[in-house]
Design an enzyme around this catalytic site. Structure first.
Site, short mmCIF file in Angstrom:
data_model
loop_
_atom_site.label_atom_id
_atom_site.label_comp_id
_atom_site.label_asym_id
_atom_site.label_seq_id
_atom_site.Cartn_x
_atom_site.Cartn_y
_atom_site.Cartn_z
N THR A 296 15.98 110.70 14.22
CA THR A 296 15.53 109.31 14.30
C THR A 296 16.37 108.60 15.38
OG1 THR A 296 16.92 108.81 12.38
CG2 THR A 296 14.56 109.14 11.99
N LYS B 152 19.93 116.24 10.62
CA LYS B 152 19.82 114.99 11.35
C LYS B 152 20.68 113.97 10.64
CE LYS B 152 17.58 111.67 10.62
NZ LYS B 152 17.84 110.29 10.02
N THR C 124 22.31 108.92 5.58
CA THR C 124 20.96 109.09 6.13
C THR C 124 20.97 110.42 6.83
OG1 THR C 124 20.72 106.76 6.54
CG2 THR C 124 19.16 108.14 7.61
N GLU D 108 25.93 106.29 15.21
CA GLU D 108 25.27 105.28 16.05
C GLU D 108 26.30 104.49 16.85
OE1 GLU D 108 21.24 104.55 13.42
OE2 GLU D 108 22.93 103.19 13.16
N ASN E 16 21.43 98.55 15.16
CA ASN E 16 20.99 98.13 13.84
C ASN E 16 20.51 96.69 13.81
OD1 ASN E 16 21.42 100.41 11.82
ND2 ASN E 16 23.25 100.46 13.11
N THR F 253 12.75 95.64 14.93
CA THR F 253 12.13 94.64 15.78
C THR F 253 11.98 95.12 17.22
OG1 THR F 253 14.31 93.65 16.18
CG2 THR F 253 12.97 92.71 14.41
#
Length: 381
Positions: A143, A165, A176, A255, A376, A381
């Protein structure tokens, strides 16, 4: 270089249009023989339908023949429809392979609260081609990850291959994170299940990126026995090596991360306290921020240790950073600029000796950067 799967396993992926990017997002793993399996999943109370279904199948104890994964949609918090869609995902994969849906494990990852576009899965699955390599599957399950995560080992002729992942919403129990390990070794299911829990605790449950535990995580190992029996101790050592390598790759790909953090705790009174102390340091936002700024602020490490619940006397504990002694029952003189330069490495190692007992553990994390906030802040959006 493509990673070849163990005997009897095939993997493949296809673009179903679930990810807005248009990248591959539907992956399938199949075994030509029934596979014994061991499983661990998130302890988040808002777990996705795929986790509930996986737990039910696991309790029933029957072999698996396949795993189907969609990426880009968590199929979580979508009411009764989510459970129906998850069952339909299994049915479609089973039809594609000529199996029973009860032989197919499902997994989903992505945005929470959006219905799974099952019609896209139904259209794409017939186009999915299976092959002997892990790479297409490993790419499709990503992702926000920036890197494919694959690891492999051999044990006296038998092969072990793992793909995973995970990049954000990463915290123990689990993260996650999706991890799929396959082997052609023949391993008794009761032994596999018993040993898998400890391996997960020492590897995947020692990874933290941001302190959030996801709704969809799972880690599963499938053994189809196509090669035959191998010595169990070397096999489980190799299995843990694969899981550990994948866990480290998840932490390094956190991330927005610029570096991997490895925390090693020695001298704990119990193994659980060692793991807890290591996780506390790896998860500390204050220390993760200092790590990003190359600031050897050992006080934040000591504070995280003290908040972990692990027993130690602060007048005896020792702390090292990149091998540089910073604290031994009190502050030690050290070259701050040299320590800061040492922190600019791709991997930064924190070591703490609690002086309480013989147990040790590792945890893995990463630095906390503006990049994490940007990713994040704009995720949906």
């Amino acid at each position: 270089m493509a990673v070849t799967l163990p005997r009897g396993f095939r993997m493949g992926a296809v673009r179903a249009g679930i990810k807005p990017s248009g990248k591959p997002d539907l992956a399938l793993l199949a075994s030509g023989l029934p596979a014994l399996w061991a499983y661990a999943a998130t302890q988040n109370r808002a777990a996705a339908p795929s986790v509930h279904r996986g737990r039910r199948l696991y309790a029933e104890g029957r072999p698996l023949r396949a795993v189907v994964v969609n990426a880009g949609n968590a199929n979580c918090a979508t009411g009764e429809r989510g459970f129906r869609d998850d069952e339909r995902l299994a049915e479609l994969a089973a039809f594609r392979l000529g199996l029973s849906p009860e032989e197919v494990l499902t997994a989903s990852t992505g945005v929470i609260g959006v219905p799974l576009p099952v019609e896209k899965v139904e259209k794409a699955l017939p186009q999915l081609e299976l092959g002997p390599f892990a790479d297409p599957f490993a790419e499709a399950i990503l992702t926000t990850d920036l890197a494919v995560k694959v690891a492999e080992r051999e044990v006296e002729g038998a092969r072990l291959v793992g793909v995973a992942k995970g990049s954000g919403m990463i915290h123990p129990n689990m993260a996650t994170m999706l991890a799929f390990l396959v082997t052609d070794a023949r391993v008794p299911q009761e032994v596999l299940r018993e040993r898998w829990k400890g391996i997960v605790d020492r590897t995947f449950n020692q990874v933290t990126v941001d302190g959030d535990t996801s709704t969809n995580d799972l880690a599963v190992v499938l053994a189809n026995g196509a090669y035959g029996e191998v010595p169990l101790e070397p096999f489980f050592a190799a299995l843990e090596e694969v899981a550990r390598e994948l866990a480290r790759k998840i932490a390094r790909d956190g991330e927005g991360a610029t570096k991997l953090m490895t925390v090693r705790v020695y001298g704990a009174a119990t193994e659980e306290e060692a793991r807890r102390a290591a996780r506390a340091v790896a998860a500390s936002p204050l220390w993760k921020s200092a790590l990003y700024g190359n600031d050897p602020n050992w006080g934040r490490i000591l504070a995280a240790l003290g908040n972990s619940g692990a027993r130690f006397d602060p007048f005896r504990v020792e702390i090292r950073l990149q091998g540089i002694p910073l604290y031994r029952g009190g502050a030690l003189p050290f070259d701050r600029e040299k320590a800061s330069q040492a922190m600019r490495a791709e991997e930064v190692v924190v070591e703490a000796d609690l002086k309480e007992g013989p147990f040790q553990a590792e945890a893995w994390g990463c630095d906390l950067t503006e990049g994490y906030v940007r990713i994040n802040a704009l995720y949906t959006t």
